[in-house]
Design a protein around this motif. Structure first.
Motif, PDB file in Angstrom:
ATOM      1  N   GLU A  55      54.138 -18.483 -47.414  1.00  0.00           N
ATOM      2  CA  GLU A  55      52.856 -17.779 -47.512  1.00  0.00           C
ATOM      3  C   GLU A  55      51.930 -18.391 -48.565  1.00  0.00           C
ATOM      4  OE1 GLU A  55      56.040 -15.026 -45.992  1.00  0.00           O
ATOM      5  OE2 GLU A  55      55.860 -16.380 -47.717  1.00  0.00           O
ATOM      6  N   LYS A  56      52.490 -18.902 -49.633  1.00  0.00           N
ATOM      7  CA  LYS A  56      51.669 -19.538 -50.669  1.00  0.00           C
ATOM      8  C   LYS A  56      50.980 -20.767 -50.099  1.00  0.00           C
ATOM      9  CE  LYS A  56      51.974 -21.354 -55.427  1.00  0.00           C
ATOM     10  NZ  LYS A  56      51.539 -22.738 -55.228  1.00  0.00           N
ATOM     11  N   GLU A  60      46.894 -21.177 -49.690  1.00  0.00           N
ATOM     12  CA  GLU A  60      46.149 -22.254 -50.357  1.00  0.00           C
ATOM     13  C   GLU A  60      45.446 -23.157 -49.356  1.00  0.00           C
ATOM     14  OE1 GLU A  60      49.097 -22.308 -54.248  1.00  0.00           O
ATOM     15  OE2 GLU A  60      49.446 -23.679 -52.572  1.00  0.00           O
ATOM     16  N   VAL A  83      54.730 -13.864 -52.541  1.00  0.00           N
ATOM     17  CA  VAL A  83      54.852 -15.315 -52.631  1.00  0.00           C
ATOM     18  C   VAL A  83      53.482 -15.955 -52.858  1.00  0.00           C
ATOM     19  CG1 VAL A  83      55.657 -17.385 -51.423  1.00  0.00           C
ATOM     20  CG2 VAL A  83      56.858 -15.211 -51.106  1.00  0.00           C
ATOM     21  N   ALA A  84      52.447 -15.356 -52.266  1.00  0.00           N
ATOM     22  CA  ALA A  84      51.091 -15.904 -52.380  1.00  0.00           C
ATOM     23  C   ALA A  84      50.295 -15.299 -53.534  1.00  0.00           C
ATOM     24  CB  ALA A  84      50.340 -15.668 -51.066  1.00  0.00           C
ATOM     25  N   ASP A  86      50.167 -15.784 -56.712  1.00  0.00           N
ATOM     26  CA  ASP A  86      49.609 -16.691 -57.723  1.00  0.00           C
ATOM     27  C   ASP A  86      48.218 -17.182 -57.319  1.00  0.00           C
ATOM     28  OD1 ASP A  86      49.255 -18.382 -59.845  1.00  0.00           O
ATOM     29  OD2 ASP A  86      51.085 -19.527 -59.570  1.00  0.00           O
ATOM     30  N   THR A 425      61.635 -21.120 -49.454  1.00  0.00           N
ATOM     31  CA  THR A 425      61.789 -21.067 -50.912  1.00  0.00           C
ATOM     32  C   THR A 425      63.212 -21.338 -51.361  1.00  0.00           C
ATOM     33  OG1 THR A 425      61.728 -18.653 -50.549  1.00  0.00           O
ATOM     34  CG2 THR A 425      59.900 -19.603 -51.754  1.00  0.00           C
TER      35      THR A 425
END
Length: 589
Positions: A55-56, A60, A83-84, A86, A425
Motif C-alpha cells: 500500500e505504501k 507514493e 502501511v501507507a 508515512d 513486507t
C-alpha cells in the motif's frame, strides 16, 4: 443516464472512470479488492491500472502521478492504510496537483480483518477531507466528485466505504465514462515537494489555513446536511445514516455527516434547535466528539455515554434498539430474532488439495514442539492444524520469529508467510533476521497468486494486473541476496521430499528458508488443469483415520472406512499418508 444493478465496488470503479481517472494503483485487501479488479478487467478503460507490491508503494506512485497533474486513485483496506501512513501524513503538507483519492475500505465487525480500526481517525490526524458514503449511489457520486475536490483544495481526499457499501448490491445511476486528455508534466518546486524542516513549517501552516474553507465547502456540496422536524435529533454518518433513515420516527430531526472535517458552526446551529441528540456511527466516536464539543448544555448520547457500542457494525434492528432505549420515536419495530435450531459449526477451511495443509501437516510432524508465527493469508487457517501461534499483520511472521529468537527462546521457531505477503513486507524482516543472527526456519508458501483476496496476480506470477507478461520475480534470488545460505524449493505435494528438507533445516543453525511451491488449486481449476481424482479401495482400508486426521474436506468417513468425494482435486497427498496403500487413482470404466 443509465441504471445498472451493481456491486458497490463496481459502482465505485465506474465513478472513477466518469471522473476520467488516469492511474489506479492498489494492493488487494477485502473489502476493497474489486475496485482495481473491475478497472483492470474493463476492456475499454483508458486509464493505467496496477497491483502494487504494497500500500505504501501504491500511495507514493499515485501521489507522484498527481504531482504530474494527472488524476490518480490508490486503493487498500483499512489496515493497509497503516502501511501507507508515512506518506499519507506528509502528502497533506506537499499537497496535490491532479486529483488524488485514497480509497481505504473499512471492515466493521472484522469480517476478514485483524482489527476494526476507523480510517476517519487517520483523515482527522492528517487534516485531509474524508468522504463517508451512506448508500451505493452516494459512493459512486462521491468518488466521482472527490477528484475535483482534491484539485480545488490541492489536498489528497480520503474515500472511506465500509464492507456493507463495498459488498452490497443496488441499482446505481451511472453517467458517461470520460477519457482523460491530460498530459503529465511535473513542475519543480522544492519548497512544495522537498519536506526539509524549513519548508515543512511553512507547509504545515498552509495546511491549517485550508481547514475553515474546507469545512464550509463540504456543507455547500451537500455532503453534510440536515432536516429539522422536532425537538429530538439524530446525527449519523456512513452506512449508519441509511439505517437511521429506515427506522426513525417522522418527527425526529436527522443530520447526515457524509464528509469530514465537520463545520462546527453548522453543527452547533443544528443541535441548538433540539432538546436532546443522539449520534449513530460505526466504530470510533468521530462525529460524537465534535457534537459534544459544540452542544453546550444540550445532552448528546452515543458511544461515549454507553448507548451505542464502540465495536461491531450497525444494522437496522440494532440502530432501532439503540434509539428506542434512548427514548427516540421510531417508525418501525423489530421483533427479537428467533433462535435458529442447533446447526453444526462450519468454520472456514483450506480447500481440498491446498498445499498449505500439506506443508503445515509436514511441519507439525517434523517440528513437534515448535513455535509457529504466521502471517496474513489463506494459511492463517493453519490455526486449525496447530501451526499458527501468532498473527499480527502483513510481514510480521518473520520479524516475530526473529524477535523470539533474540529473546532466547530455546524451542524451534518455524514461521510461515505467503509469496505476495513476503514481497509486501516480508523481505525486510528476512534481511534483519539474517543480519542479526536469528535461529529460525522460514517457510514461504508460494502458490503463485494472491489467493485470499481474489486471485490477483503478483510479481511472482509473471503477469501484470492487466494480463501483460512480465519477468517473474525470483523468491530464491531475493532470499539469497538477503543473506540466507540455506534456500530450498520443494513442492509440499511431494510429501516425503518436503519432510526431508524440513528435517535438514531443523538440524542447521541460523536462518533457513524453504520455499514451498505449488500452484493454488483454484488457479489450476480455472486454468482447466485436471490431475485426476483418487479413490479409497474399501477392501484395503483399515479405518485407521490417518487420512481423516489430515483434514482434507474431500475425505470423509463412511461406515468406519474412509471415502473420497467429488471435492478431490487430485493432489495425491492422501496416497502418501495412507499406511496400508488403500488409496489409489480413480479408474473410469
Amino acid at each position: 443516464m443509465v441504471v445498472q444493478y451493481l456491486l458497490g465496488n463496481e459502482a465505485i470503479a465506474h465513478g472513477c472512470l466518469e471522473a476520467a481517472v488516469d492511474v489506479a494503483c492498489g494492493y488487494p485487501g477485502t473489502p476493497s479488492s474489486e475496485v482495481i479488479d473491475t478497472l483492470r478487467m474493463d476492456p475499454d478503460r483508458a486509464c493505467k491500472v496496477e497491483w502494487s507490491v504494497n500500500e505504501k508503494v501504491a500511495f507514493e506512485e499515485a501521489l507522484a502521478v498527481s504531482w504530474c497533474g494527472l488524476r490518480a486513485i490508490c486503493t487498500m483496506k483499512h489496515v493497509g492504510l497503516n502501511v501507507a501512513a508515512d506518506p499519507l501524513m506528509t502528502s497533506a503538507y506537499t499537497g496535490t496537483k491532479g486529483g488524488f483519492v485514497i480509497l481505504t475500505a473499512d471492515d466493521p465487525y472484522a469480517h476478514s480483518s485483524q482489527n476494526e480500526q476507523d480510517s476517519r481517525c487517520y483523515a482527522r490526524f492528517a487534516r485531509i477531507p474524508c468522504l463517508d458514503p451512506s448508500t451505493l449511489q452516494e459512493a459512486h457520486d462521491m468518488v466521482r466528485d472527490a477528484f475535483a475536490l482534491s484539485e480545488e483544495f490541492s489536498l489528497p481526499v480520503m474515500f472511506r466505504p465500509t464492507t456493507r457499501i463495498c459488498h452490497s448490491k443496488s441499482d446505481v445511476n451511472l453517467g458517461d465514462i470520460v477519457v482523460s486528455e491530460r498530459i503529465a508534466s511535473f513542475e519543480k518546486d522544492v519548497r512544495q515537494y522537498v519536506v526539509i524542516p524549513a519548508h515543512t513549517r511553512i507547509l504545515h501552516q498552509k495546511l491549517n489555513q485550508k481547514q475553515p474553507a474546507l469545512k464550509k465547502r463540504l456543507v455547500e456540496l451537500g455532503y453534510n446536511r440536515y432536516e429539522l422536524k422536532g425537538k429530538t435529533a439524530v446525527i449519523c454518518g456512513g452506512v449508519g445514516a441509511s439505517y437511521v433513515r429506515e427506522v426513525i420516527g417522522p418527527d425526529v430531526s436527522v443530520a447526515i455527516i457524509g464528509a469530514y472535517p465537520i463545520d462546527e458552526d453548522w453543527l452547533r446551529e443544528f443541535i441548538s434547535h433540539h432538546e436532546k441528540v443522539m449520534v449513530i456511527e460505526e466504530l470510533s466516536p468521530v462525529i460524537e466528539e465534535v457534537a459534544r464539543q459544540v452542544s453546550g448544555t444540550i445532552p448528546v448520547s452515543g458511544k461515549m455515554t454507553g448507548h451505542v457500542p464502540y465495536e461491531g457494525e450497525l444494522a437496522p434492528d440494532r440502530v432501532a434498539g439503540y434509539l428506542k432505549a434512548a427514548g427516540f420515536a421510531l417508525s418501525v419495530t423489530y421483533q427479537p430474532a428467533a433462535t435458529p435450531a442447533a446447526l453444526p459449526v462450519r468454520p472456514p477451511i483450506l480447500c481440498a488439495g491446498c498445499m498449505h495443509r500439506t506443508a503445515m501437516y509436514a511441519m507439525k510432524k517434523v517440528f513437534r514442539d515448535a513455535i509457529f508465527p504466521s502471517d496474513i493469508g489463506c494459511y492463517t487457517l493453519g490455526i486449525q492444524l496447530g501451526t499458527v501461534d501468532t498473527t499480527i499483520c502483513m510481514g510480521a511472521s518473520i520479524t516475530v520469529a526473529s524477535g523470539m529468537s533474540l529473546a532466547g527462546e530455546k524451542r524451534d521457531i518455524v514461521c510461515t508467510i505467503g509469496d505476495s505477503t513476503f514481497l509486501h513486507t516480508g523481505i525486510q524482516g528476512l534481511i534483519n533476521a539474517v543480519y542479526n543472527g536469528a535461529n529460525i526456519t522460514v517457510v514461504i508458501l508460494d502458490n503463485r497468486i494472491t489467493a485470499m483476496t481474489g486471485h490477483q496476480p503478483n510479481p511472482t506470477t509473471g503477469l501484470t494486473a492487466c494480463g501483460v507478461a512480465t519477468p517473474a520475480v525470483s523468491i530464491e534470488a531475493i532470499c539469497r541476496a538477503s543473506g540466507a545460505t540455506f534456500v530450498e524449493t520443494v513442492s509440499p505435494n511431494d510429501l516425503v521430499t518436503f519432510i526431508d528438507v524440513l528435517k535438514t533445516a531443523k538440524a542447521l543453525p541460523g536462518v533457513k528458508v524453504i520455499i514451498a511451491r505449488q500452484p493454488c488449486v483454484i488457479s489450476e481449476k480455472r486454468a482447466k488443469i485436471v490431475r485426476g481424482r483418487y479413490t479409497v479401495h474399501q477392501e484395503l482400508c483399515i479405518g485407521c483415520k490417518a487420512c481423516i486426521k489430515f483434514g482434507c474436506p474431500a475425505i470423509e468417513l463412511k461406515g468406519g472406512l474412509a471415502s473420497i468425494t467429488d471435492l478431490c482435486s487430485g493432489c495425491g497427498v492422501c496416497v502418501q499418508i495412507c499406511p496400508v496403500g488403500a488409496i489409489g487413482r480413480e479408474v473410469k470404466e
